[in-house]
Design a protein around this motif. Structure first.
Motif, PDB file in Angstrom:
ATOM      1  N   ARG A 196       0.893  -1.128  -0.039  1.00 21.85           N
ATOM      2  CA  ARG A 196       0.176   0.102   0.036  1.00 21.85           C
ATOM      3  C   ARG A 196       0.686   1.265   0.142  1.00 21.85           C
ATOM      4  NH1 ARG A 196      -3.534  -1.121   5.214  1.00 21.85           N
ATOM      5  NH2 ARG A 196      -1.321  -1.794   5.935  1.00 21.85           N
ATOM      6  N   ARG A 233      -3.507   5.109   4.222  1.00 22.51           N
ATOM      7  CA  ARG A 233      -2.978   3.646   3.583  1.00 22.51           C
ATOM      8  C   ARG A 233      -3.749   3.499   2.323  1.00 22.51           C
ATOM      9  NH1 ARG A 233       1.077   0.750   6.711  1.00 22.51           N
ATOM     10  NH2 ARG A 233       1.727   1.877   8.548  1.00 22.51           N
ATOM     11  N   ASP A 235      -4.556   1.145  -0.823  1.00 21.82           N
ATOM     12  CA  ASP A 235      -4.283  -0.050  -1.494  1.00 21.82           C
ATOM     13  C   ASP A 235      -4.043   0.249  -2.896  1.00 21.82           C
ATOM     14  OD1 ASP A 235      -5.000  -1.910   0.402  1.00 21.82           O
ATOM     15  OD2 ASP A 235      -7.028  -1.568   0.338  1.00 21.82           O
ATOM     16  N   ARG A 237      -3.527  -1.467  -6.727  1.00 18.70           N
ATOM     17  CA  ARG A 237      -3.847  -2.592  -7.558  1.00 18.70           C
ATOM     18  C   ARG A 237      -3.293  -2.639  -8.823  1.00 18.70           C
ATOM     19  NH1 ARG A 237      -9.845  -0.928  -6.211  1.00 18.70           N
ATOM     20  NH2 ARG A 237      -9.737  -0.973  -3.962  1.00 18.70           N
ATOM     21  N   ASN A 255       4.837  -5.963   0.955  1.00 18.95           N
ATOM     22  CA  ASN A 255       4.317  -6.282  -0.077  1.00 18.95           C
ATOM     23  C   ASN A 255       4.904  -7.747  -0.428  1.00 18.95           C
ATOM     24  OD1 ASN A 255       6.654  -4.815  -1.454  1.00 18.95           O
ATOM     25  ND2 ASN A 255       6.073  -6.593  -2.803  1.00 18.95           N
TER      26      ASN A 255
END
Length: 278
Positions: A196, A233, A235, A237, A255
């Motif tokens: 993140r 924070r 996310d 993708r 990660n």
């Protein structure tokens, strides 16, 4: 004084500023808001076509110019201007330029699509975007990298303003961006889990940098010293593109697997010119 006990000082933003806009399609007016300092950041979800993600990622891992960086461990193709003199950076940029282009010239490349869109939006203001230059030599067009550092952060807390103060880069036009806003751009082409974006509501001042001994690097800030500040924070993708004010302390948390991005930094040097570098 130990870094972990140093009290950080600097600018904190109000709640209306300290947030990310989120969209499902590219909106370059929002990117210009970041460039002008009107908002913290914006993320565009799933805007890189799957075929382009796959092609660009494969080109990156297959590149003969891919190296492994120590210190902040990552695999990368490109050149870092961080913590080096300008001639070294420009020499490294020239040496790797063709390899960088080989990666980012994939069909439907997000690098080309994004920069074209930003340039068109800037033209409405009488401005334009280009790669930074000095004495006819060009900065690196993009940095393609995959983080592999173990621990709480795959990229430690840092900010992108201090590195533009390095006296070894005197005369390099990126230093004029300090009079404006620094915008970090990342395009995620490969992602497994975690990783993140973490950003804290503190834009450190020079007094803080001096106390930490990071006046020209902006790295690292200890998590303990950041605990008193609000954090986001976000996310990340595969397929996302995001841009944010890199003067605020930020990091990438732990990660798993590969987290591969195409990145660069950009900012105004004057009302008519935005330059980018890596």
């Amino acid at each position: 004084m130990q870094q972990s006990t140093t009290r950080l000082s600097g600018q904190q933003a109000d709640p209306e500023f300290f947030r990310f806009e989120e969209r499902g399609e590219l909106d370059y007016a929002l990117v210009l808001d970041v460039l002008h300092g009107r908002r913290l950041g914006v993320i565009f979800r799933d805007v890189i076509p799957p075929a382009a993600r796959k092609d660009l990622t494969e080109r990156f891992w297959a590149s003969p110019a891919r190296h492994h960086r120590e210190g902040e461990p990552s695999h990368y193709v490109g050149a870092y201007h961080w913590n080096k003199d300008v001639d070294t950076y420009l020499d490294e940029s020239a040496a790797v330029a063709e390899h960088v282009q080989q990666v980012i010239d994939a069909p439907d490349s997000p690098w080309h699509v994004f920069r074209q869109g930003v340039n068109e939006a800037l033209r409405e203001e009488g401005a334009s975007l280009r790669v930074a230059q000095m004495n006819g030599r060009s900065a690196c067009a993009a940095l393609i990298r995959a983080w592999d550092k173990e621990g709480d952060f795959s990229l430690d807390p840092h900010e992108d303003e201090a590195q533009c103060k390095d006296p070894r880069q005197h005369g390099f036009e990126v230093q004029r961006v300090l009079d404006h806003q620094i915008c970090a751009v990342n395009m995620c082409t490969e992602h497994t889990a975690g990783g993140r974006l973490v950003i804290w509501n503190i834009r450190p001042d020079d007094a803080t940098r001096r106390s930490l001994g990071i006046e020209q690097t902006g790295l690292p800030y200890q998590a303990e010293a950041l605990a008193d500040f609000e954090e986001l924070r976000l996310d990340i993708r595969e397929g996302d593109v995001y841009a944010f004010n890199g003067a605020f302390v930020h990091a990438v948390d732990a990660n798993a697997g590969n987290r591969t991005t195409v990145s660069f930094i950009m900012g105004f040097t004057d009302p008519r010119t935005v330059v980018s570098w890596t």
